[in-house]
Scaffold this motif. Structure first.
Motif, PDB file in Angstrom:
ATOM      1  N   THR A 162      28.284 -66.583 -93.452  1.00  0.00           N
ATOM      2  CA  THR A 162      26.895 -67.018 -93.574  1.00  0.00           C
ATOM      3  C   THR A 162      26.291 -66.851 -94.950  1.00  0.00           C
ATOM      4  O   THR A 162      25.290 -67.480 -95.257  1.00  0.00           O
ATOM      5  N   GLY A 163      26.855 -66.024 -95.828  1.00  0.00           N
ATOM      6  CA  GLY A 163      26.313 -65.899 -97.171  1.00  0.00           C
ATOM      7  C   GLY A 163      26.783 -66.991 -98.099  1.00  0.00           C
ATOM      8  O   GLY A 163      26.361 -67.049 -99.247  1.00  0.00           O
ATOM      9  N   GLY A 164      27.668 -67.872 -97.627  1.00  0.00           N
ATOM     10  CA  GLY A 164      28.207 -68.912 -98.495  1.00  0.00           C
ATOM     11  C   GLY A 164      29.432 -68.461 -99.253  1.00  0.00           C
ATOM     12  O   GLY A 164      30.084 -69.263 -99.918  1.00  0.00           O
ATOM     13  N   ALA A 165      29.751 -67.174 -99.203  1.00  0.00           N
ATOM     14  CA  ALA A 165      30.960 -66.609 -99.798  1.00  0.00           C
ATOM     15  C   ALA A 165      31.344 -65.391 -98.978  1.00  0.00           C
ATOM     16  O   ALA A 165      30.514 -64.524 -98.718  1.00  0.00           O
ATOM     17  N   THR A 166      32.590 -65.317 -98.541  1.00  0.00           N
ATOM     18  CA  THR A 166      33.041 -64.157 -97.784  1.00  0.00           C
ATOM     19  C   THR A 166      33.154 -62.954 -98.716  1.00  0.00           C
ATOM     20  O   THR A 166      33.714 -63.058 -99.802  1.00  0.00           O
ATOM     21  N   ASP A 167      32.606 -61.826 -98.300  1.00  0.00           N
ATOM     22  CA  ASP A 167      32.748 -60.587 -99.056  1.00  0.00           C
ATOM     23  C   ASP A 167      34.246 -60.364 -99.298  1.00  0.00           C
ATOM     24  O   ASP A 167      35.026 -60.248 -98.349  1.00  0.00           O
ATOM     25  N   PRO A 168      34.703 -60.305-100.576  1.00  0.00           N
ATOM     26  CA  PRO A 168      36.139 -60.153-100.842  1.00  0.00           C
ATOM     27  C   PRO A 168      36.747 -58.921-100.177  1.00  0.00           C
ATOM     28  O   PRO A 168      37.907 -58.947 -99.751  1.00  0.00           O
ATOM     29  N   GLY A 169      35.960 -57.832-100.089  1.00  0.00           N
ATOM     30  CA  GLY A 169      36.461 -56.641 -99.419  1.00  0.00           C
ATOM     31  C   GLY A 169      36.716 -56.888 -97.955  1.00  0.00           C
ATOM     32  O   GLY A 169      37.746 -56.474 -97.396  1.00  0.00           O
ATOM     33  N   ALA A 170      35.789 -57.565 -97.289  1.00  0.00           N
ATOM     34  CA  ALA A 170      35.960 -57.884 -95.872  1.00  0.00           C
ATOM     35  C   ALA A 170      37.114 -58.859 -95.663  1.00  0.00           C
ATOM     36  O   ALA A 170      37.871 -58.745 -94.693  1.00  0.00           O
ATOM     37  N   ALA A 171      37.251 -59.821 -96.572  1.00  0.00           N
ATOM     38  CA  ALA A 171      38.354 -60.788 -96.474  1.00  0.00           C
ATOM     39  C   ALA A 171      39.700 -60.075 -96.504  1.00  0.00           C
ATOM     40  O   ALA A 171      40.629 -60.419 -95.761  1.00  0.00           O
ATOM     41  N   ALA A 172      39.815 -59.070 -97.368  1.00  0.00           N
ATOM     42  CA  ALA A 172      41.057 -58.298 -97.458  1.00  0.00           C
ATOM     43  C   ALA A 172      41.232 -57.398 -96.246  1.00  0.00           C
ATOM     44  O   ALA A 172      42.339 -57.282 -95.685  1.00  0.00           O
ATOM     45  N   GLU A 173      40.152 -56.748 -95.809  1.00  0.00           N
ATOM     46  CA  GLU A 173      40.251 -55.806 -94.698  1.00  0.00           C
ATOM     47  C   GLU A 173      40.683 -56.485 -93.399  1.00  0.00           C
ATOM     48  O   GLU A 173      41.295 -55.857 -92.529  1.00  0.00           O
ATOM     49  N   LEU A 174      40.385 -57.758 -93.237  1.00  0.00           N
ATOM     50  CA  LEU A 174      40.837 -58.469 -92.045  1.00  0.00           C
ATOM     51  C   LEU A 174      42.356 -58.440 -91.916  1.00  0.00           C
ATOM     52  O   LEU A 174      42.896 -58.515 -90.803  1.00  0.00           O
ATOM     53  N   LEU A 175      43.056 -58.296 -93.039  1.00  0.00           N
ATOM     54  CA  LEU A 175      44.520 -58.325 -93.019  1.00  0.00           C
ATOM     55  C   LEU A 175      45.133 -57.054 -92.435  1.00  0.00           C
ATOM     56  O   LEU A 175      46.318 -57.030 -92.097  1.00  0.00           O
ATOM     57  N   ARG A 176      44.347 -55.993 -92.308  1.00  0.00           N
ATOM     58  CA  ARG A 176      44.885 -54.757 -91.717  1.00  0.00           C
ATOM     59  C   ARG A 176      45.360 -54.988 -90.279  1.00  0.00           C
ATOM     60  O   ARG A 176      46.242 -54.290 -89.784  1.00  0.00           O
ATOM     61  N   ALA A 177      44.756 -55.934 -89.621  1.00  0.00           N
ATOM     62  CA  ALA A 177      45.114 -56.215 -88.227  1.00  0.00           C
ATOM     63  C   ALA A 177      45.934 -57.496 -88.106  1.00  0.00           C
ATOM     64  O   ALA A 177      45.907 -58.172 -87.074  1.00  0.00           O
ATOM     65  N   ALA A 178      46.673 -57.844 -89.161  1.00  0.00           N
ATOM     66  CA  ALA A 178      47.479 -59.063 -89.147  1.00  0.00           C
ATOM     67  C   ALA A 178      48.508 -59.025 -88.013  1.00  0.00           C
ATOM     68  O   ALA A 178      49.029 -57.969 -87.643  1.00  0.00           O
TER      69      ALA A 178
END
Length: 290
Positions: A162-178
């Motif tokens: 919703t901010g028009g850009a994904t928080d880079p930290g959150a984008a990376a943290e999603l990968l912990r549950a890959a």
């Protein structure tokens, strides 16, 4: 395949006008109809089915899940972002550029909105901090010299789109549950040889595994989407650092489904990143136009 939809809360769109940039762009949409040779870092054995090797220590799954910790070890980077939205046969892209500190969970990005009718492209300054997003030049009745502060733990998507850009930290943290990670092959990102991995992740599981500074926003996203499953493509360099990640989402806006591809590029590791929060007097507390 895009598999996510934002739930509605209390009969209103989950992406609210007070929160955000994408809602305005999506409204406009509703009215309209990176590879050369490289070496796969720590790829491990590649299965004959295209690389699926979830159980192998040091294999594709382990390489992808380790990416957030390796970014924290690297400290900082420059970043470019792109949020591509499509609905009714029309596509728009919101672009951003800035820097991010993965240890502090802070960053700043200048987001460039697409043209809106006769209005030229507009830049919005965004500051990412643990639990909050700050935006300047937000529009919607906010004075140009004022900032808007949004609590990301209250956003239905945790500020993944919703901010028009994904928080880079959150984008990376999603990968912990890959999950179900496959090694696709060799590629280049920004001239750097990388290994291309593909898989899915689970937002709820990522929230539970994430450090406290990101956990609240991801937990909100886990509640706000109808499914936690997010497809991704991740590109890791020879040191295992994340160079590019692309997640695919979708949400409902005005009765239409908006497909979103969020891409985060990382480069210039170790570059200085100074994020200064605006003083309280510069934060707008008035009404924001819908």
């Amino acid at each position: 395949m895009v598999v996510q939809k934002l739930r509605r809360a209390g009969g209103a769109d989950a992406v609210t006008a007070t929160a955000v940039v994408v809602a305005a762009v999506a409204t406009g949409l509703a009215g309209c109809s990176p590879g050369a040779a490289g070496t796969a870092p720590s790829a491990g054995p590649v299965a004959a089915d295209g690389g699926k090797d979830d159980g192998a220590a040091g294999g594709p799954l382990g390489a992808v899940r380790a990416a957030p910790d390796l970014l924290a070890r690297a400290g900082t980077s420059r970043t470019r972002t792109a949020l591509e939205m499509a609905t009714g046969g029309t596509r728009l892209t919101i672009e951003g550029e800035g820097g991010y500190d993965f240890r502090a969970g802070r960053g700043q990005v200048r987001v460039l909105l697409p043209e809106d009718g006769d209005r030229p492209r507009r830049r919005i300054m965004e500051l990412f901090t643990p639990g909050a997003l700050y935006m300047k030049n937000r529009g919607a009745g906010v004075p140009v010299d004022k900032w808007v502060r949004v609590d990301t733990t209250t956003l239905a998507d945790g500020n993944l789109v919703t901010g028009g850009a994904t928080d880079p930290g959150a984008a990376a943290e999603l990968l912990r549950a890959a999950r179900h990670v496959t090694y696709v092959g060799e590629a280049h990102v920004g001239g750097v040889p990388v290994a291309h991995y593909r898989g899915t992740t689970d937002i709820g599981a990522a929230a539970r595994l994430a450090p406290p500074r990101v956990r609240g926003a991801l937990a909100a996203a886990a509640k706000g989407f109808t499914t936690d499953t997010v497809p991704f493509d991740a590109y890791l360099d020879e040191a295992g650092r994340l160079r590019k990640v692309r997640h695919r989402f979708s949400f409902a806006n005005g009765g239409r489904e908006v497909d979103v591809a969020s891409t985060t590029l990382l480069y210039g590791f170790g570059s200085p990143v100074d994020v200064w929060l605006p003083p309280l007097g510069d934060i707008y507390a008035g009404r924001i136009a819908g």
